[in-house]
Design an enzyme around this catalytic site. Structure first.
Site, PDB file in Angstrom:
ATOM      1  N   GLY A  74       0.824  -1.200   0.000  1.00  0.00           N
ATOM      2  CA  GLY A  74       0.000   0.000   0.000  1.00  0.00           C
ATOM      3  C   GLY A  74       0.856   1.247   0.000  1.00  0.00           C
ATOM      4  O   GLY A  74       2.045   1.199   0.329  1.00  0.00           O
ATOM      5  N   CYS A 101       5.147  -6.204   1.698  1.00  0.00           N
ATOM      6  CA  CYS A 101       5.489  -4.784   1.708  1.00  0.00           C
ATOM      7  C   CYS A 101       4.791  -4.067   2.866  1.00  0.00           C
ATOM      8  O   CYS A 101       5.150  -4.255   4.016  1.00  0.00           O
ATOM      9  CB  CYS A 101       5.162  -4.154   0.355  1.00  0.00           C
ATOM     10  SG  CYS A 101       5.930  -2.526   0.102  1.00  0.00           S
ATOM     11  N   TYR A 102       3.765  -3.255   2.615  1.00  0.00           N
ATOM     12  CA  TYR A 102       3.037  -2.604   3.699  1.00  0.00           C
ATOM     13  C   TYR A 102       2.494  -3.653   4.665  1.00  0.00           C
ATOM     14  O   TYR A 102       2.415  -3.409   5.874  1.00  0.00           O
ATOM     15  CB  TYR A 102       1.892  -1.761   3.139  1.00  0.00           C
ATOM     16  CG  TYR A 102       1.079  -1.049   4.207  1.00  0.00           C
ATOM     17  CD1 TYR A 102       1.415   0.233   4.623  1.00  0.00           C
ATOM     18  CD2 TYR A 102      -0.025  -1.671   4.797  1.00  0.00           C
ATOM     19  CE1 TYR A 102       0.677   0.878   5.608  1.00  0.00           C
ATOM     20  CE2 TYR A 102      -0.771  -1.036   5.778  1.00  0.00           C
ATOM     21  CZ  TYR A 102      -0.415   0.241   6.187  1.00  0.00           C
ATOM     22  OH  TYR A 102      -1.148   0.869   7.170  1.00  0.00           O
ATOM     23  N   HIS A 187       7.932  -7.492  -3.416  1.00  0.00           N
ATOM     24  CA  HIS A 187       6.674  -7.880  -4.063  1.00  0.00           C
ATOM     25  C   HIS A 187       6.865  -9.186  -4.846  1.00  0.00           C
ATOM     26  O   HIS A 187       7.341  -9.171  -5.983  1.00  0.00           O
ATOM     27  CB  HIS A 187       6.196  -6.776  -5.003  1.00  0.00           C
ATOM     28  CG  HIS A 187       5.667  -5.574  -4.300  1.00  0.00           C
ATOM     29  ND1 HIS A 187       4.350  -5.454  -3.910  1.00  0.00           N
ATOM     30  CD2 HIS A 187       6.291  -4.443  -3.877  1.00  0.00           C
ATOM     31  CE1 HIS A 187       4.175  -4.296  -3.297  1.00  0.00           C
ATOM     32  NE2 HIS A 187       5.342  -3.663  -3.257  1.00  0.00           N
ATOM     33  N   GLU A 189       4.580 -10.934  -6.189  1.00  0.00           N
ATOM     34  CA  GLU A 189       3.524 -11.106  -7.193  1.00  0.00           C
ATOM     35  C   GLU A 189       3.881 -10.561  -8.564  1.00  0.00           C
ATOM     36  O   GLU A 189       3.230 -10.902  -9.562  1.00  0.00           O
ATOM     37  CB  GLU A 189       2.224 -10.454  -6.704  1.00  0.00           C
ATOM     38  CG  GLU A 189       2.243  -8.935  -6.623  1.00  0.00           C
ATOM     39  CD  GLU A 189       2.754  -8.397  -5.299  1.00  0.00           C
ATOM     40  OE1 GLU A 189       2.400  -7.262  -4.937  1.00  0.00           O
ATOM     41  OE2 GLU A 189       3.523  -9.114  -4.620  1.00  0.00           O
ATOM     42  N   ASP A 246     -16.640 -11.082 -23.129  1.00  0.00           N
ATOM     43  CA  ASP A 246     -17.216 -11.136 -21.789  1.00  0.00           C
ATOM     44  C   ASP A 246     -18.719 -11.400 -21.816  1.00  0.00           C
ATOM     45  O   ASP A 246     -19.215 -12.316 -21.157  1.00  0.00           O
ATOM     46  CB  ASP A 246     -16.934  -9.834 -21.035  1.00  0.00           C
ATOM     47  CG  ASP A 246     -15.477  -9.416 -21.127  1.00  0.00           C
ATOM     48  OD1 ASP A 246     -14.633 -10.324 -21.300  1.00  0.00           O
ATOM     49  OD2 ASP A 246     -15.193  -8.225 -21.046  1.00  0.00           O
ATOM     50  N   LYS A 391      -9.754 -11.478 -17.641  1.00  0.00           N
ATOM     51  CA  LYS A 391     -10.070 -11.767 -19.042  1.00  0.00           C
ATOM     52  C   LYS A 391      -9.552 -13.133 -19.495  1.00  0.00           C
ATOM     53  O   LYS A 391     -10.279 -13.871 -20.163  1.00  0.00           O
ATOM     54  CB  LYS A 391      -9.482 -10.669 -19.935  1.00  0.00           C
ATOM     55  CG  LYS A 391      -9.679 -10.892 -21.429  1.00  0.00           C
ATOM     56  CD  LYS A 391     -11.109 -10.650 -21.865  1.00  0.00           C
ATOM     57  CE  LYS A 391     -11.401  -9.171 -21.896  1.00  0.00           C
ATOM     58  NZ  LYS A 391     -12.723  -8.881 -22.506  1.00  0.00           N
TER      59      LYS A 391
END
Length: 535
Positions: A74, A101-102, A187, A189, A246, A391
């Site tokens: 964050g 992180c945060y 991070h 990710e 979609d 997606k």
């Protein structure tokens, strides 16, 4: 997989929440731009993951029966007056917790450690040395290249915690095995952290005990069963079809549940691509066998858009008019077939994230007509079977449903159509100009064999008039921007370095064939800092 309402009060009133029967990992969002990537990386391991705002109650978190909790990064400091709050009880449940992180700083601060501004801010690539044996780092190199993005650091650890990894500047990872809490300052990710996916896999499988049993077919079966239960044996629905991936996948899913009790409505809003109204009807009727009601409301939409230049107002107008048209068409269907109570939309997770504060303190970037353009007094109740999917996940679902690649591999097209690719006022003449230019871009991208390799490629009509020379005569006409981006899910994107020959053909054809454009420019902005669409 849950079909949850998490974006607005309207959703909570119209869409019931189905909690997952599968294992799940809850990601609490403290406002990081990377939060959705954490969920993606976990889903890639065939484990369902849901993102909730950091303010989610312990009851809501537990309702997903999580096997683990991840605290995201964050932009704030834990000492800020407006630091995003979270229930500290999440650290006392005995569930495995991973702070990122945060999230690491939150853990350190709340459990008695100390967090301070770092003497040297770390942003970008950093080298991490793993100094202690840890299940989180099992099988990973002791030297790792990671992605950092922080201005604060943990300078004192809470009681019972130990340092597991460090950079040359600061602590990089800590843990308390007994309390089942792990945390990293970097991070994992993002792709820049090369061993990040393996680290998350260690957490999800080795520490949380995931089975990896979340599959597209299970999602299909559960979604169909949920829709049947929600609508009932006699309920009827209409589906808002755009012709894109979609809404088409959403329609097929609901059609499997309701059969001929679903009527799909395809509206020509006046800002579709060239010949789109006819092409979509053929695809959806002939190839998917859907019951389709095609409505040409182009004059109605363009009349409402006249004089409007603000992009948010354009989206609101288009969303409102869509609902008005659906209400009118559902009334016709009601008179012919019986009551219609439900509206099906192809809303995706990125739409929800960008349109509302589901990410705790994150700001709304822009309103998507599927989410933020709906009026509060809408009569129809919503079915949004894809609202928790990205997606690429939708395309996998469509493939398992047996849908043709011609539909599934279409590039994304915004709900408000060309209205958000025409900067300034939307008029019939400007729509016609952009339709021709956009058709050239798509045609040349396909001819170069790049269409399915690029996330999106399109033209934008700018409110910029420039002087040109054509046939030895002075011209004064519009500027057209060409945009092409690579992306995984639309949340982040990199501009595509199109081959010069392709750009040359696109530029030459647009200037030569489209009356009203005499200059073409290429957009080389990534997301962030820009967005994929210009409005």
């Amino acid at each position: 997989m849950p079909l949850q309402a998490q974006s607005s009060s309207l959703d909570s009133q119209t869409q019931s929440t189905q909690k997952t029967a599968h294992q799940s990992v809850v990601v609490l969002d403290f406002g990081s731009q990377y939060t959705q990537l954490i969920a993606r990386r976990i889903r890639e391991q065939r484990v369902f993951s849901v993102v909730l705002p950091c303010t989610a109650s312990l009851t809501e978190i537990k309702s997903y029966s999580p096997i683990g909790i991840i605290l995201s990064g964050g932009p704030c400091s834990v000492y800020d007056a407006d630091a995003p709050p979270a229930d500290e009880a999440i650290l006392e449940q005995g569930l495995p917790v991973l702070g990122v992180c945060y999230g690491l700083q939150f853990i350190a601060h709340k459990l008695g450690g100390k967090v301070s501004p770092a003497p040297k801010r770390e942003y970008g690539h950093a080298d991490v040395a793993v100094s202690e044996k840890s299940r989180l780092f099992a099988g990973l190199p002791t030297k790792m290249s990671v992605w950092m993005s922080h201005g604060d650091e943990a300078v004192e650890l809470p009681q019972g915690f130990k340092v597991v990894a460090s950079t040359s500047n600061a602590l990089a990872a800590m843990e308390n095995e007994q309390r089942r809490i792990w945390a990293v300052q970097f991070h994992p990710e993002v792709h820049h952290t090369k061993e990040g996916a393996a680290l998350l896999k260690n957490f999800v499988f080795d520490i949380c005990g995931a089975r990896g049993d979340w599959t597209p077919q299970q999602f299909i079966d559960e979604t169909i069963a949920d829709i049947k239960k929600k609508v009932g044996e006699k309920g009827r629905a209409i589906c808002a079809l755009s012709g894109g991936v979609d809404s088409a996948v959403a329609a097929v899913l609901v059609h499997r549940a309701l059969g001929d009790r679903l009527t799909c409505i395809f509206v020509n809003n006046g800002v579709l691509r060239k010949d789109e109204f006819n092409k979509v009807q053929k695809n959806l009727r002939d190839k998917l066998g859907l019951q389709l009601d095609a409505v040409d409301a182009s004059e109605r939409f363009l009349s409402k858009l006249g004089g409007v230049t603000d992009p948010e107002k354009k989206r609101k107008i288009i969303g409102g008019e869509f609902i008005a048209v659906f209400d009118e068409e559902s009334e016709k269907i009601r008179k012919q077939q019986g009551d219609v109570d439900w509206l099906v939309q192809g809303t995706l997770y990125p739409d929800v994230i960008e349109s509302s504060s589901v990410r705790g303190p994150s700001q709304t970037i822009k309103t998507h007509h599927n989410v933020g353009g709906l009026p509060e007094n809408m009569r129809l109740k919503l079915i949004e079977p894809l609202r928790d999917l990205f997606k690429d996940e939708v395309r996998r679902i469509g493939k398992d449903l047996g849908m043709p690649d011609e539909i599934l591999q279409r590039q994304p097209f915004p709900g408000p159509g060309l209205a958000v690719r025409i900067l300034g006022e939307v008029t019939p003449d400007r729509v016609a100009i952009l339709q021709e230019a956009d058709d050239i871009v798509v045609t040349e991208i396909k001819a170069a064999g790049l269409y399915q390799k690029i996330w999106q490629s399109f033209a934008v009509l700018l409110p910029v008039m420039t002087v040109g020379v054509m046939g030895d005569q002075r011209t004064y006409a519009y500027t057209c921007a060409v945009r092409a981006v690579h992306s995984e899910d639309g949340m982040t994107a990199d501009w595509v370095p199109l081959p010069h020959e392709v750009l040359r053909k696109i530029s030459s054809r647009i200037v030569s064939e489209v009356r009203g454009i005499n200059r073409v420019v290429y957009d080389v902005t990534s997301k962030p800092p820009g967005t994929i669409e210009w409005e």
